[in-house]
Design a protein around this motif. Sequence first.
Motif, mmCIF file in Angstrom:
data_model
loop_
_atom_site.group_PDB
_atom_site.id
_atom_site.type_symbol
_atom_site.label_atom_id
_atom_site.label_comp_id
_atom_site.label_asym_id
_atom_site.label_seq_id
_atom_site.Cartn_x
_atom_site.Cartn_y
_atom_site.Cartn_z
ATOM 1 N N ARG A 163 0.863 -1.184 0.000
ATOM 2 C CA ARG A 163 0.000 0.000 0.000
ATOM 3 C C ARG A 163 0.894 1.226 0.000
ATOM 4 N NH1 ARG A 163 -5.025 0.263 3.835
ATOM 5 N NH2 ARG A 163 -5.731 -1.043 2.100
ATOM 6 N N GLY A 164 0.500 2.202 -0.818
ATOM 7 C CA GLY A 164 1.247 3.447 -0.874
ATOM 8 C C GLY A 164 0.347 4.644 -0.646
ATOM 9 N N TRP A 165 0.883 5.649 0.020
ATOM 10 C CA TRP A 165 0.187 6.922 0.215
ATOM 11 C C TRP A 165 0.873 7.991 -0.622
ATOM 12 C CZ3 TRP A 165 0.204 6.918 6.304
ATOM 13 C CH2 TRP A 165 -0.831 6.078 6.766
ATOM 14 N N TRP A 166 0.095 8.707 -1.419
ATOM 15 C CA TRP A 166 0.605 9.919 -2.045
ATOM 16 C C TRP A 166 0.410 11.054 -1.046
ATOM 17 C CZ3 TRP A 166 3.426 10.751 -6.252
ATOM 18 C CH2 TRP A 166 3.522 9.728 -7.195
ATOM 19 N N LEU A 167 1.538 11.536 -0.509
ATOM 20 C CA LEU A 167 1.507 12.535 0.563
ATOM 21 C C LEU A 167 1.822 13.921 0.005
ATOM 22 C CD1 LEU A 167 3.378 10.580 3.392
ATOM 23 C CD2 LEU A 167 0.910 10.912 3.131
ATOM 24 N N ALA A 222 -3.656 -3.287 8.827
ATOM 25 C CA ALA A 222 -2.221 -3.540 9.006
ATOM 26 C C ALA A 222 -1.363 -2.707 8.052
ATOM 27 C CB ALA A 222 -1.932 -5.025 8.821
ATOM 28 N N TYR A 223 -1.822 -2.497 6.821
ATOM 29 C CA TYR A 223 -1.015 -1.706 5.885
ATOM 30 C C TYR A 223 -0.933 -0.247 6.331
ATOM 31 C CZ TYR A 223 -1.317 -5.670 2.670
ATOM 32 O OH TYR A 223 -1.230 -6.915 2.102
ATOM 33 N N ASP A 224 -2.058 0.302 6.770
ATOM 34 C CA ASP A 224 -2.030 1.689 7.239
ATOM 35 C C ASP A 224 -1.155 1.831 8.477
ATOM 36 O OD1 ASP A 224 -3.668 2.701 5.234
ATOM 37 O OD2 ASP A 224 -5.500 2.284 6.342
ATOM 38 N N GLU A 225 -1.223 0.855 9.357
ATOM 39 C CA GLU A 225 -0.379 0.907 10.553
ATOM 40 C C GLU A 225 1.092 0.827 10.165
ATOM 41 O OE1 GLU A 225 0.704 1.246 14.489
ATOM 42 O OE2 GLU A 225 -1.249 1.575 13.539
ATOM 43 N N ALA A 226 1.413 -0.060 9.210
ATOM 44 C CA ALA A 226 2.795 -0.167 8.750
ATOM 45 C C ALA A 226 3.262 1.134 8.109
ATOM 46 C CB ALA A 226 2.921 -1.324 7.768
ATOM 47 N N LEU A 227 2.384 1.782 7.355
ATOM 48 C CA LEU A 227 2.747 3.057 6.731
ATOM 49 C C LEU A 227 2.943 4.154 7.771
ATOM 50 C CD1 LEU A 227 0.613 3.107 3.479
ATOM 51 C CD2 LEU A 227 3.063 3.557 3.623
ATOM 52 N N ARG A 228 2.095 4.176 8.787
ATOM 53 C CA ARG A 228 2.290 5.173 9.857
ATOM 54 C C ARG A 228 3.630 4.962 10.546
ATOM 55 N NH1 ARG A 228 -3.484 4.678 10.374
ATOM 56 N NH2 ARG A 228 -3.262 2.852 11.725
ATOM 57 N N ASN A 229 3.965 3.712 10.800
ATOM 58 C CA ASN A 229 5.242 3.423 11.438
ATOM 59 C C ASN A 229 6.418 3.808 10.544
ATOM 60 O OD1 ASN A 229 3.944 2.378 13.694
ATOM 61 N ND2 ASN A 229 4.019 0.268 12.974
ATOM 62 N N TYR A 230 6.282 3.535 9.248
ATOM 63 C CA TYR A 230 7.367 3.876 8.339
ATOM 64 C C TYR A 230 7.522 5.391 8.210
ATOM 65 C CZ TYR A 230 10.359 4.059 4.247
ATOM 66 O OH TYR A 230 11.392 4.336 3.392
ATOM 67 N N ALA A 231 6.406 6.101 8.176
ATOM 68 C CA ALA A 231 6.484 7.564 8.146
ATOM 69 C C ALA A 231 7.226 8.077 9.371
ATOM 70 C CB ALA A 231 5.081 8.159 8.079
ATOM 71 N N ASP A 248 -2.982 0.372 -3.824
ATOM 72 C CA ASP A 248 -2.821 -0.974 -3.288
ATOM 73 C C ASP A 248 -2.492 -1.923 -4.427
ATOM 74 O OD1 ASP A 248 -3.876 -0.828 -0.341
ATOM 75 O OD2 ASP A 248 -5.375 0.234 -1.518
ATOM 76 N N GLY A 249 -1.850 -3.022 -4.090
ATOM 77 C CA GLY A 249 -1.584 -4.017 -5.125
ATOM 78 C C GLY A 249 -1.144 -5.340 -4.548
ATOM 79 N N VAL A 250 -1.387 -6.395 -5.322
ATOM 80 C CA VAL A 250 -0.923 -7.743 -4.999
ATOM 81 C C VAL A 250 -0.407 -8.347 -6.296
ATOM 82 C CG1 VAL A 250 -1.511 -10.014 -4.101
ATOM 83 C CG2 VAL A 250 -2.659 -7.990 -3.175
ATOM 84 N N ILE A 251 0.864 -8.756 -6.300
ATOM 85 C CA ILE A 251 1.522 -9.266 -7.499
ATOM 86 C C ILE A 251 2.077 -10.648 -7.184
ATOM 87 C CG2 ILE A 251 3.395 -8.870 -9.151
ATOM 88 C CD1 ILE A 251 3.174 -5.878 -8.441
#
Length: 398
Positions: A163-167, A222-231, A248-251
């Motif tokens: 998951r990616g956020w455009w900030l 979980a993805y949003d939580e991981a992104l908050r932590n990474y930010a 979002d994506g699944v490959i």
Amino acid sequence: MRSPVDVDLALVGGGGAASLVLAALGREEPGVRVAIVDPVHKRGQDRTWAFWGTPGTALDPLLSASWDEVDVVTPGGRRVLPLRPLRYAMLRSAPLYELAGAAEQKLGAVRITAPAGGVADDGERVVIAGPDGTPLVRAAWALDSRPRKPRRPGRTNWLQHFRGWWLEADAPTFEPGRAVLMDFRTPQPARGVSFGYVLPVSDRFALVEYTEFSPVVLGGDAYDEALRNYAGLLGLDLTALRVREVEDGVIPMTDGPFDPRPSPRVVRLGTAGGATRPSTGFTFSAMVRQADQIARAVAAGRPPVPSPPYPARHRWMDAVQLRALDRGLVDGVAFFDRLFDRNPPDRVLRFLDGTTSVAEDLTLMSSSPLLPMMRAAAGDAAGRARAAVRSGARRQAR
């Protein structure tokens, strides 16, 4: 009942792979009749592709950003990778869809906004029908980019999921000349590899993403939580930033074989045609190569059949690497860190892109942890042997 449209080339599916083919055909102007069959006419921003290559391509005017160096970050420190003569580039979907739309008009292509059902190939023509069996298109060749599972399950089946956020910020926040390719300071899953990355378009707008290579997707928030932590690791104050878009994506990351030519006049593209690199999930560069080869072949009056996206030896190396990661024979973070530490960046990136020579591949293999990789190779060979025995037994049973 309306007769099916009769064309030389039918594109089944209208996403990235088909758009690249249309754009390449628009450049070549081969004078063939084209149809597109897809329930949705793709427009606007729905995904972002990041890839490396040499500057000076037909896609350069479409790029949102590009970088001559990138960072790889581990808990032990930051490594800056100079990429020249390569560069890392970002392409958002809207300009590609616009280019494909312009090519569609130039080619006089017929668009059928409906889902495709059966694709029947009698060896001379291909009939594409709707879900109810009504023939929609009759074509000399069909290029099918719809998602497909492998021909058979792989021995190792992982996923790249993200998951990616455009900030967006009101004040300078990001470094537009500096992209983070992989940041392994994220908490690592029990089985798999995780990392973040940052692709800045300007000092106030960037894609910040969390990615995992692992067997299963995450649930809930979980993805949003991981992104908050990474930010937080990046020192970003999310209260001062706006999330403008979410991607979002699944490959699939699997050694299961995809079937690029299911019948004489049907060619599969994109992930369905094997364009996704099993060890990394990267797909875009291979799709570009496929599209260019198809357009040149059509313009020359040859069958629109591209070369295999990756050499057979690379598919084997990917299978061994996936097995080593899946069985815990190597630590994922240490593996990638060692690969970049012991090789020039362009060699690693060209390997991940499937364009290195045999000699370069041997050098890359020698820079990996040999004993664990030999164990993984032996396990892969045993798995292939067992699969061959089972396949032979099934043939005899018939």
